[in-house]
Write a protein that holds these residues in place. Structure first.
Motif, short mmCIF file in Angstrom:
data_model
loop_
_atom_site.label_atom_id
_atom_site.label_comp_id
_atom_site.label_asym_id
_atom_site.label_seq_id
_atom_site.Cartn_x
_atom_site.Cartn_y
_atom_site.Cartn_z
N VAL A 177 0.84 -1.21 0.00
CA VAL A 177 0.00 0.00 0.00
C VAL A 177 0.87 1.25 0.00
O VAL A 177 0.60 2.21 -0.73
N TRP A 178 1.92 1.27 0.82
CA TRP A 178 2.81 2.42 0.89
C TRP A 178 3.52 2.65 -0.45
O TRP A 178 3.53 3.76 -0.99
N LEU A 179 4.10 1.57 -1.01
CA LEU A 179 4.85 1.71 -2.27
C LEU A 179 3.96 2.18 -3.41
O LEU A 179 4.33 3.08 -4.17
N PHE A 180 2.77 1.59 -3.54
CA PHE A 180 1.92 1.92 -4.68
C PHE A 180 1.09 3.18 -4.47
O PHE A 180 0.33 3.57 -5.36
N SER A 181 1.23 3.80 -3.30
CA SER A 181 0.62 5.11 -3.10
C SER A 181 1.59 6.24 -3.46
O SER A 181 1.21 7.41 -3.52
N MET A 182 2.85 5.88 -3.76
CA MET A 182 3.84 6.87 -4.18
C MET A 182 3.64 7.22 -5.65
O MET A 182 3.11 6.41 -6.43
N PRO A 183 4.08 8.43 -6.06
CA PRO A 183 3.95 8.81 -7.47
C PRO A 183 5.04 8.15 -8.33
O PRO A 183 6.21 8.15 -7.97
N PHE A 184 4.63 7.59 -9.46
CA PHE A 184 5.57 7.00 -10.42
C PHE A 184 5.70 7.95 -11.60
O PHE A 184 4.85 7.95 -12.49
N CYS A 185 6.74 8.77 -11.60
CA CYS A 185 6.85 9.78 -12.65
C CYS A 185 8.08 9.57 -13.55
O CYS A 185 8.32 10.35 -14.46
N LYS A 186 8.84 8.54 -13.29
CA LYS A 186 10.03 8.31 -14.12
C LYS A 186 9.70 7.50 -15.37
O LYS A 186 10.08 7.84 -16.47
N SER A 187 8.96 6.42 -15.18
CA SER A 187 8.61 5.54 -16.28
C SER A 187 7.58 4.53 -15.76
O SER A 187 7.29 4.49 -14.56
N ASN A 188 7.05 3.72 -16.65
CA ASN A 188 6.19 2.62 -16.22
C ASN A 188 6.77 1.27 -16.65
O ASN A 188 6.08 0.27 -16.65
N GLU A 189 8.06 1.28 -17.00
CA GLU A 189 8.74 0.06 -17.43
C GLU A 189 9.48 -0.58 -16.25
O GLU A 189 10.44 -0.02 -15.71
N VAL A 190 8.99 -1.75 -15.84
CA VAL A 190 9.61 -2.50 -14.74
C VAL A 190 10.65 -3.44 -15.34
O VAL A 190 10.30 -4.36 -16.09
N ASN A 191 11.90 -3.21 -15.02
CA ASN A 191 12.98 -4.01 -15.60
C ASN A 191 13.14 -5.33 -14.84
O ASN A 191 14.13 -5.58 -14.16
N HIS A 192 12.10 -6.15 -14.95
CA HIS A 192 12.09 -7.45 -14.28
C HIS A 192 11.03 -8.32 -14.95
O HIS A 192 10.26 -7.83 -15.78
N PHE A 193 10.98 -9.62 -14.56
CA PHE A 193 9.95 -10.48 -15.15
C PHE A 193 8.74 -10.63 -14.24
O PHE A 193 7.78 -11.31 -14.58
N PHE A 194 8.78 -9.99 -13.06
CA PHE A 194 7.60 -9.90 -12.20
C PHE A 194 7.72 -8.64 -11.36
O PHE A 194 8.78 -8.01 -11.29
N CYS A 195 6.63 -8.25 -10.73
CA CYS A 195 6.61 -7.03 -9.92
C CYS A 195 7.24 -7.31 -8.56
O CYS A 195 6.61 -7.94 -7.70
N ASP A 196 8.45 -6.84 -8.37
CA ASP A 196 9.16 -6.99 -7.10
C ASP A 196 9.48 -5.60 -6.56
O ASP A 196 9.41 -4.60 -7.30
N ILE A 197 9.84 -5.53 -5.29
CA ILE A 197 10.06 -4.23 -4.65
C ILE A 197 11.14 -3.41 -5.35
O ILE A 197 10.94 -2.24 -5.67
N SER A 198 12.29 -4.03 -5.58
CA SER A 198 13.43 -3.29 -6.12
C SER A 198 13.16 -2.63 -7.47
O SER A 198 13.37 -1.42 -7.62
N PRO A 199 12.70 -3.36 -8.51
CA PRO A 199 12.48 -2.70 -9.80
C PRO A 199 11.33 -1.71 -9.81
O PRO A 199 11.39 -0.70 -10.53
N VAL A 200 10.29 -1.95 -9.02
CA VAL A 200 9.18 -1.00 -8.94
C VAL A 200 9.62 0.26 -8.20
O VAL A 200 9.26 1.38 -8.58
N LEU A 201 10.44 0.09 -7.16
CA LEU A 201 10.91 1.23 -6.37
C LEU A 201 11.72 2.21 -7.22
O LEU A 201 11.71 3.42 -6.97
N LYS A 202 12.41 1.70 -8.24
CA LYS A 202 13.23 2.56 -9.09
C LYS A 202 12.40 3.52 -9.94
O LYS A 202 12.93 4.48 -10.50
N LEU A 203 11.11 3.26 -10.05
CA LEU A 203 10.24 4.12 -10.85
C LEU A 203 9.65 5.27 -10.05
O LEU A 203 9.02 6.17 -10.61
#
Length: 332
Positions: A177-203
């Motif tokens: 909930v905390w992570l996905f309530s943050m604004p994602f303004c860099k990109s929407n491309e997750v450099n991974h094969f699944f949604c994990d904390i590290s690649p999503v956090l980079k966005l």
């Protein structure tokens, strides 16, 4: 007006909504193994084969541990729960991965990505605590054998398993909930094969220091603390086994514990490398390879390790197949 219309069409195509300088992402693109474009089909076949073996092995473990009276003990009850966790974990990640390997546009909705990440955290946490519980079970069985029946009762085993399954729920929900309530303004491309904390956090375009600190503390609690408990349990176990006068007894007990130790080693050697530092210096492609080992390989190896290293499980499998063959002959 035409300029506004053009901007609206562009926003619709990108499936995002601009709010000033912030873009509210409504879907993610999972890059996966796009850097291996030539090997996508081969990778699909290999992953599908591993996934099939994983599901068959773990489902078979659950069925055998449930059906065979000889396996109605706390040790095999926990093993059954471990297989159930591996089944759920694999179903959370692999089917979507297989679909994406065949599709050119590898998208995941905002909600689906959040759900997948929360389940990854939940099942990872559950496995950490269950492995610690299994180590404690072996400690009681070897170091306090006379009290084993009174300590590890059926009720206690069920309660401990329930704790393992539910332990990750508040962490998974809170972090997601905390992570996905943050604004994602860099990109929407997750450099991974699944949604994990590290690649999503980079966005995320905000300062994530507090979130990273909390993830690190949570990781210490849900991964390092169980590992410390496992280590302490095995120090006592090894000391007790070494003190035994009969070499045959020592070998039998070491064989019983070796399967669990191998599973613990496989699990912790890979997951700690990824989860102890969400923004580690490990390259994205190397992270994918490490993640493949604990999301695809480890769930497949766990039932194989327990089957090969445990004579009771092998005997139960032999009885099950013998019964099946006998009933087949009677039918004919």
């Amino acid at each position: 007006m035409s300029s506004k219309r053009h901007q609206a069409v562009k926003m619709e195509n990108e499936e995002s909504v601009n709010l000033g300088n912030i873009t509210r992402v409504t879907h993610f693109i999972l890059l996966g193994f796009t850097h291996l474009a030539q090997l996508q089909l081969l990778l699909f076949v290999v992953v599908l084969l591993i996934f099939t073996v994983t599901m068959i092995g773990n489902i078979l473990t659950v069925v055998i541990a449930t059906a065979d009276p000889a396996l109605h003990t706390p040790m095999y009850y926990f093993l059954k729960n471990l297989s159930l966790i591996e089944i759920c974990y694999s179903l959370d990640i692999v089917p979507k991965m297989l679909i994406n390997l065949l599709l050119e546009r590898k998208t995941s909705s905002f909600t689906a990505c959040a759900l997948q990440l929360s389940l990854v955290v939940l099942f990872t946490t559950s496995e950490c605590f269950l492995l610690a519980i299994m180590a404690y079970d072996r400690y009681v069985a070897i170091c306090r054998p006379l009290h084993y029946a009174t300590i590890m009762t059926k009720k206690t085993s069920r309660q401990m398993s329930a704790v393992a399954w539910l332990s990750g729920f508040p962490v998974a929900v809170g972090l997601t909930v905390w992570l996905f309530s943050m604004p994602f303004c860099k990109s929407n491309e997750v450099n991974h094969f699944f949604c994990d904390i590290s690649p999503v956090l980079k966005l995320v375009c905000l300062d994530t220091y507090i979130f990273e600190l909390l993830v690190f503390i949570a990781t210490l609690l849900i991964m390092v603390l169980p590992f410390i408990l496992i280590t302490i349990s095995y120090i006592y176990i090894i000391y007790t086994i070494v003190q035994m006068p009969m070499a045959e007894s020592r070998q039998r007990l070491f064989s019983t514990c070796s399967a669990h130790l191998m599973v613990v080693t496989l699990f912790y050697s890979t997951t700690c490398l990824i989860h102890l530092h969400p923004k580690s210096s490990l390259s994205p492609n190397n992270k994918k390879l490490v993640s493949l080992s604990y999301t695809i390989i480890t769930p497949m190896l766990n039932p194989i390790i327990y089957s090969l290293k445990n004579s009771v499980v092998k005997e139960a499998l032999r009885r099950a197949f013998s019964t099946k063959m006998s009933s087949g002959r009677l039918t004919l």
